[in-house]
Scaffold this motif. Sequence first.
Motif, mmCIF file in Angstrom:
data_model
loop_
_atom_site.group_PDB
_atom_site.id
_atom_site.type_symbol
_atom_site.label_atom_id
_atom_site.label_comp_id
_atom_site.label_asym_id
_atom_site.label_seq_id
_atom_site.Cartn_x
_atom_site.Cartn_y
_atom_site.Cartn_z
ATOM 1 N N VAL A 75 0.847 -1.198 0.000
ATOM 2 C CA VAL A 75 0.000 0.000 0.000
ATOM 3 C C VAL A 75 0.881 1.246 0.000
ATOM 4 C CG1 VAL A 75 -1.791 1.280 1.233
ATOM 5 C CG2 VAL A 75 -1.827 -1.221 1.240
ATOM 6 N N ALA A 76 0.614 2.150 -0.935
ATOM 7 C CA ALA A 76 1.325 3.427 -1.023
ATOM 8 C C ALA A 76 0.557 4.481 -0.251
ATOM 9 C CB ALA A 76 1.461 3.846 -2.486
ATOM 10 N N ASN A 77 1.185 5.037 0.787
ATOM 11 C CA ASN A 77 0.568 6.056 1.632
ATOM 12 C C ASN A 77 1.155 7.434 1.343
ATOM 13 O OD1 ASN A 77 -1.260 4.486 3.248
ATOM 14 N ND2 ASN A 77 0.502 3.650 4.332
ATOM 15 N N ASP A 78 0.322 8.430 1.446
ATOM 16 C CA ASP A 78 0.721 9.807 1.169
ATOM 17 C C ASP A 78 1.314 10.454 2.420
ATOM 18 O OD1 ASP A 78 1.068 12.297 0.114
ATOM 19 O OD2 ASP A 78 -1.034 12.672 -0.337
ATOM 20 N N THR A 79 2.609 10.766 2.378
ATOM 21 C CA THR A 79 3.394 11.461 3.410
ATOM 22 C C THR A 79 3.746 10.590 4.606
ATOM 23 O OG1 THR A 79 1.582 12.387 4.745
ATOM 24 C CG2 THR A 79 2.269 13.653 2.793
ATOM 25 N N THR A 80 3.221 9.384 4.701
ATOM 26 C CA THR A 80 3.539 8.502 5.816
ATOM 27 C C THR A 80 4.116 7.187 5.294
ATOM 28 O OG1 THR A 80 1.258 7.703 5.847
ATOM 29 C CG2 THR A 80 1.803 9.489 7.349
ATOM 30 N N ALA A 81 4.578 6.350 6.203
ATOM 31 C CA ALA A 81 5.224 5.094 5.817
ATOM 32 C C ALA A 81 4.275 4.207 5.020
ATOM 33 C CB ALA A 81 5.703 4.361 7.069
ATOM 34 N N ASN A 82 4.810 3.576 3.987
ATOM 35 C CA ASN A 82 4.028 2.628 3.203
ATOM 36 C C ASN A 82 3.895 1.311 3.962
ATOM 37 O OD1 ASN A 82 3.885 4.491 1.028
ATOM 38 N ND2 ASN A 82 5.928 3.873 0.377
#
Length: 561
Positions: free
Chosen positions: A280-287
């Motif tokens: 999962v690709a998260n915006d501004t936080t750890a994936n």
Amino acid sequence: MESVNSSPASSPLNLPSEVQQPSTLPRPSNSISEKKIPQTFHFTDVADRLGIQHRYDNGALGQSLMVEATGGGVGWFDYDADGVLDLFFTQGGNTLEEPSASRIPDVLFRGQRDAEFVSVGAAAGLDDAEYSQGLAIADFDNDGFDDVYVTSIRHNTLFQNQGDGTFVNVTATAGVDDPRWSTSAAWGDLDRDGDLDLYVCNYVDFDPAHPKICLRLKSSVPAMCNPKDFEPTPDECFENLGDGTFRPVAQAWGLHGPGNRALGVAIADFNNDDLPDIYVANDTTANFLFLNRSSQRFEESATLLGCALSAHGTGQASMGMAVGDYDGNGFLDLYLTHFTGEWNTLYRNLGPEGYQDRTALVGLVAPTLEKLGFGTVMTDFDQDGRVELFVANGHVDPGSGGLEEYEMQPQLFTFLGRTFGESGPAAGDYFQQKRVGRGVGLGDYDNDGDWDLAIVHHNAPAAVLRNDCDRGHWLKLKAIGRFGTRTPIGLRVTLRQGKLALMQELVGGTSYCSAHESALIFGVGQSSESCDLEIRWPTGKMQRIDKVALDQTLQLLEPDQ
């Protein structure tokens, strides 16, 4: 960007036994030598001549609302099973307007042999009027016809294909609605019970009826909000119960992590243990990397394995992702698109040793540092046996003060053996144009055995790039599962030709808010010698086919044994 601290999984990984290469699929050992950037790439935008006219309306009214930055998905599939690909686009509109007959709906274009595409969304019943974002396509009920799940900022929708050219909205009866702001989604048989489950990315806690307005520093001018101005929202996973209904299981299965702001997802076997995992690709936080421990149990392991943060230990604004084995070592690598000033990141999968951020070492930092990427794919466009990376670029804030471009040129990189070279400038007129790119989908619409591209742009016509590259010999594979899922997401194929060994997997999700044609295409370069195929089906069955002729489309049927 701020540093992100993400807790590792609660129990250590048993790396030696759980990520080793299966003995039935030995690791490819391709020799790698550097080459010059080939002058073989050429793409032609044929959207107009095909009758494909779509413009994603992001609903910008001068308030710089967060939702104006994200959506715009596209998907290739053969909805009527006539052997010709069709094309589906999601649509936005006025973000404050509730769904109604006056809203511009999503659109379905039906492909016709040797003719233009025709818009048939209304007649087919595939004309959702939500403010849509992305989509996921697969045959969830195993009836031979692909179904469509559409994500939205309010309510998601599952359209069941009736097999007669029409779709029915079965969201309520299936139990797969999510009233949160959803972005990308992906199908995959996560519990290996023979039917497809559904993973849905949720972004942030946003109220479309009362949207938060952010202002530019020391002014009253609206500006695009930072994702951290909103509370994160957990993703959801729906288990397919096999009777047309689903149940939410994300929490029960361990599919959750801190700071969830998900924009991209891929379902694939990342550690070669024959089980589907979820990245999962998260915006501004750890994936997140959720490793499948079987028995409906997953462990979040991205930090432990080195694919949660950048090489500097920071969380990046991850949007889209591409998956493929760029280095030929038999493990699936990851390429993630990011915000300006962050560069896109290439994570090399080293198997038992986890992932390594190789971006700087392969020459991909400087070319993407001033870009803001969304949709991306990793595939071999010129079919020489080495992959390319395509990236759709475009800023999120049209009022960034002129410091950064809003419209941006797309990019194309080719793997040269040790590094990547930028080959887009010579690949056709489309690469000279600036757009606000979002979703990217792969499909061989003209059935010539190479990948064409559909790209969504905000407030500008979508593009359909016909692949006119000078190319090598190829093999296209289309597969039908008979004992598990009919759409065999997780199918893994290793092609061998002499010393050449190439591995691909049919991955759920990837890119950004988009869906690709359900097929695999291998390029082998100049040799026309036949090849051998080693096939691992999602059910675990192994199949071998020797002396396969190249330059053809081969239909694979899951064997009895």
